[in-house]
Write an enzyme that holds these catalytic residues in place. Structure first.
Site, PDB file in Angstrom:
ATOM      1  N   HIS A 279       0.960  -1.209   0.117  1.00 43.65           N
ATOM      2  CA  HIS A 279      -0.047   0.038   0.078  1.00 43.65           C
ATOM      3  C   HIS A 279       0.984   1.113   0.126  1.00 43.65           C
ATOM      4  CE1 HIS A 279      -3.159   2.659   1.050  1.00 43.65           C
ATOM      5  NE2 HIS A 279      -3.994   1.852   1.137  1.00 43.65           N
TER       6      HIS A 279
ATOM      7  N   ARG B 190      -6.163   9.589  -1.477  1.00 44.54           N
ATOM      8  CA  ARG B 190      -5.794  10.053  -2.885  1.00 44.54           C
ATOM      9  C   ARG B 190      -6.970  10.072  -3.719  1.00 44.54           C
ATOM     10  NH1 ARG B 190      -2.854   5.790  -4.554  1.00 44.54           N
ATOM     11  NH2 ARG B 190      -3.281   4.459  -2.862  1.00 44.54           N
TER      12      ARG B 190
END
Ligand SMILES: Cc1cc2nc3c(=O)[nH]c(=O)nc-3n(C[C@H](O)[C@H](O)[C@H](O)COP(=O)(O)OP(=O)(O)OC[C@H]3O[C@@H](n4cnc5c(N)ncnc54)[C@H](O)[C@@H]3O)c2cc1C
Length: 576
Positions: free
Chosen positions: A242, A264
């Protein structure tokens, strides 16, 4: 039944190993399908309180909204998986997710966020062509696990908490599984649990890497047990990093924990140590590229030395509406504040962190495995995600397949399930392996853990090549020998966490060997697996997956062709 050799023997019709989304869904479905069966959930911690399903932040992928479809979800999953997925498993995932989300809401009582018109809110996650991630704020897993655990408690199913599974025990006549050897962590005593059916749902968890996200008790135990049982595992080279693990210093376990992808998706920037936004150099989707691409770009920036004070990069939301960020990402803002960082108003140092294993035990769409009576579901299994898991497909996988496992077991046990005599030699060998460290002078396991983290991070991590993998193979063999020479003070085995750590490391090293072997065998770059010496993706039409088995102590690797059962590379299920 013959004497098992273990201190205590219990029996149950169904034994479920693990109490995450997969284990608890299996328990509920098996009970619904066959209420007369005795069902026992065994877990290394406390039911409802451990594992990664509870840690799910971003949410759950499912095609619900107008304009989305199971075909689109399927195509995103297969494209994201770089055509290595078992397509029947991926299809089952996307179709049954539609049933499962309604079950979560309407039968279990989960509250997910809604739009003003009453429809379920679905947010953007990287690598998807539609906003399909259902969520409860940014702490979705707590909602799911609390409701699941309540339902399991309400049905009065048996629980073996603080019980660690150490070995799958075959039947003496070779007909399949007879039960599982466990350690009662509260006393340190061995317990053999005889069962007609066993579900492996211990949730994988790449905690062998320096930075990692999964819960601390997860040490790939299920995969290690499956390897020692001689079962095949696929796609083990596929470890997902990640991109945004929190970097808060070595002295805190908050380092490595994940800051969710929705940040994001919502517009957060990634900046290097010099304050420069860099993702556009690597991919035209910028920060919304898939996890593998973002992690690799970050690794390149880190290798080039463009880093912050702790050696990481920055996640910045300072250009966005601060009040909205605080409202929408309450959990993440609080997590950062706990470590002294202001996520909404400033920037936070982050590093790619090992998050998920796409690989695992080979299983069929009804959760059966090669062994009669042994079923598998959730993150212990391989094939659903191929080379890369989309964010939001993890908890869908564990709940979809956990439920299916429960359905299959509930049908299978009344018709075919029998208690089989255990293979006494296997129990003896398993107890011998667990007790091996207790007869040697105590040593420092911390050194072994650090060496393992370094080997895996440096040589089997985000970027690999033949030389690094060869080095890692040798280093892991040495490390295993060194671990075998280290003892643990066994004068009191009740909650002896050092002893458990020895067993954890034993499993992590074995599974690390499997990852390195599979990574050696794959000489192209796909999804989460990037070989600096084979940086191109091979011909998709002749895609093959890796299969590993443990034979006579060695990891054997083969490659098997992917069977494109629903759609071939270059084709689509979507109507133009
Ligand atoms: C921080 C974080 C955030 C995530 N966010 C998302 C997200 O937003 N969306 C998404 O789709 N996925 C997400 N994931 C991934 C998701 O959590 C997993 O894919 C999924 O929950 C795995 O479910 P599981 O039931 O297979 O395993 P788990 O939920 O991890 O459960 C495994 C269980 O097995 C038990 N266990 C382990 N070893 C043993 C043993 N030897 N004996 C007995 N019991 C054992 C554990 O204690 C635990 O109860 C996230 C993961 C993490 C770590």
């Amino acid at each position: 039944m013959s004497d098992s050799g273990a201190t205590e023997t219990l029996d149950t019709d169904v034994l479920i190993l693990g109490a995450g989304g997969a284990g608890l869904f299996a328990a509920l479905h098996a009970h619904a399908a066959a209420p007369a069966l005795s069902i026992t959930v065994a877990v290394k911690g406390l039911l409802g309180k451990c594992g990664c399903t509870r840690m799910v932040q971003g949410g759950y992928n499912v095609a619900l909204a107008e304009g989305d479809s199971v075909e689109r979800h399927f195509m995103d999953t297969v494209e994201g998986g770089k055509w290595l997925n078992d397509q029947d498993l991926a299809w089952t995932l996307v179709t049954v997710a539609q049933e499962r989300i309604r079950e979560l809401e309407n039968e279990l009582g989960c509250f997910f966020d809604r739009n003003k018109d009453g429809t379920v809110h679905q947010k953007a996650f990287a690598g998807q062509t539609f906003d399909r991630t259902v969520h409860k704020g940014d702490l979705t897993g707590i909602e799911i696990m609390n409701r699941l655990a309540e339902q399991v408690w309400a049905r009065g199913l048996n629980r073996l908490e603080d019980h660690r599974a150490v070995e799958l025990i075959p039947a003496a006549d070779g007909s399949g599984i007879s039960g599982v050897l466990m350690v009662d962590m509260r006393t340190g005593g061995f317990v053999f649990v005889a069962a007609k059916a066993v579900l492996l749902a211990t949730g994988g968890g790449p905690t062998m890497y320096r930075y990692h996200t999964p819960s601390g008790e997860k040490t790939t135990d299920g995969m290690a047990m499956a390897l020692r049982a001689g079962l095949p595992l696929r796609d083990m080279e596929m470890v997902q990093f990640h991109p945004t693990g929190l970097l808060a210093g070595e002295e805190t376990r908050m380092t490595g924990t994940v800051l969710e992808e929705g940040l994001r998706g919502y517009g957060a920037y990634l900046l290097n140590g010099g304050g420069e936004r860099f993702m556009d150099k690597y991919d035209n989707r910028g920060e919304r590229a898939t996890r593998d691409i973002v992690s690799r770009a970050m690794f390149e920036e880190i290798r080039a030395g463009r880093v912050g004070p702790l050696g990481g990069l920055y996640l910045s939301m300072a250009h966005l509406d601060e009040a909205e960020v605080r409202r929408l990402f309450k959990g993440m803002v609080r997590r950062c504040a706990d470590c002294g960082f202001d996520l909404a108003g400033d920037k936070v140092e982050v590093v790619p962190t090992a998050h998920y294993m796409m690989g695992g035990v080979e299983f069929a769409a009804d959760c059966k495995t090669e062994w009669g009576g042994l079923f598998a579901a959730g993150e212990d299994t391989g094939g659903v995600h191929g080379a890369n898991r989309l964010g939001g497909n993890g908890v869908a996988n564990s709940t979809v397949y956990g439920g299916i496992a429960g359905d299959t077991i509930g049908e299978w046990v009344p018709r075919q399930g029998v208690f089989s005599d255990p293979d006494a030699a296997s129990i003896e060998a398993a107890i011998g392996l667990c007790r091996m460290s207790l007869s040697k002078p105590p040593g420092d396991l911390g050194v072994i853990r650090t060496r393992l983290a370094d080997i895996m991070w440096d040589d089997v991590g985000i970027i690999r090549d033949a030389a690094s993998l060869e080095r890692a193979t040798g280093d892991l063999a040495t490390l295993e020998t060194d671990l075998d020479g280290i003892g643990v003070d066994g004068s009191n085995l009740a909650f002896n966490l050092t002893w458990h750590d020895w067993m954890n490391l034993k499993n992590l090293i074995l599974v690390s060997r499997a990852i390195a072997a599979a990574a050696c065998a794959r000489d192209d770059s796909r999804g989460a697996h990037f070989r600096a010496d084979y940086s191109e993706t091979g011909n998709l039409e002749t895609s093959a997956f890796t299969r590993v088995r443990l034979k006579n102590g060695e990891i054997e690797t083969t490659t098997e062709p992917v069977n494109f059962t629903r759609v071939k590379p270059g084709e689509t299920l979507l109507e133009e």
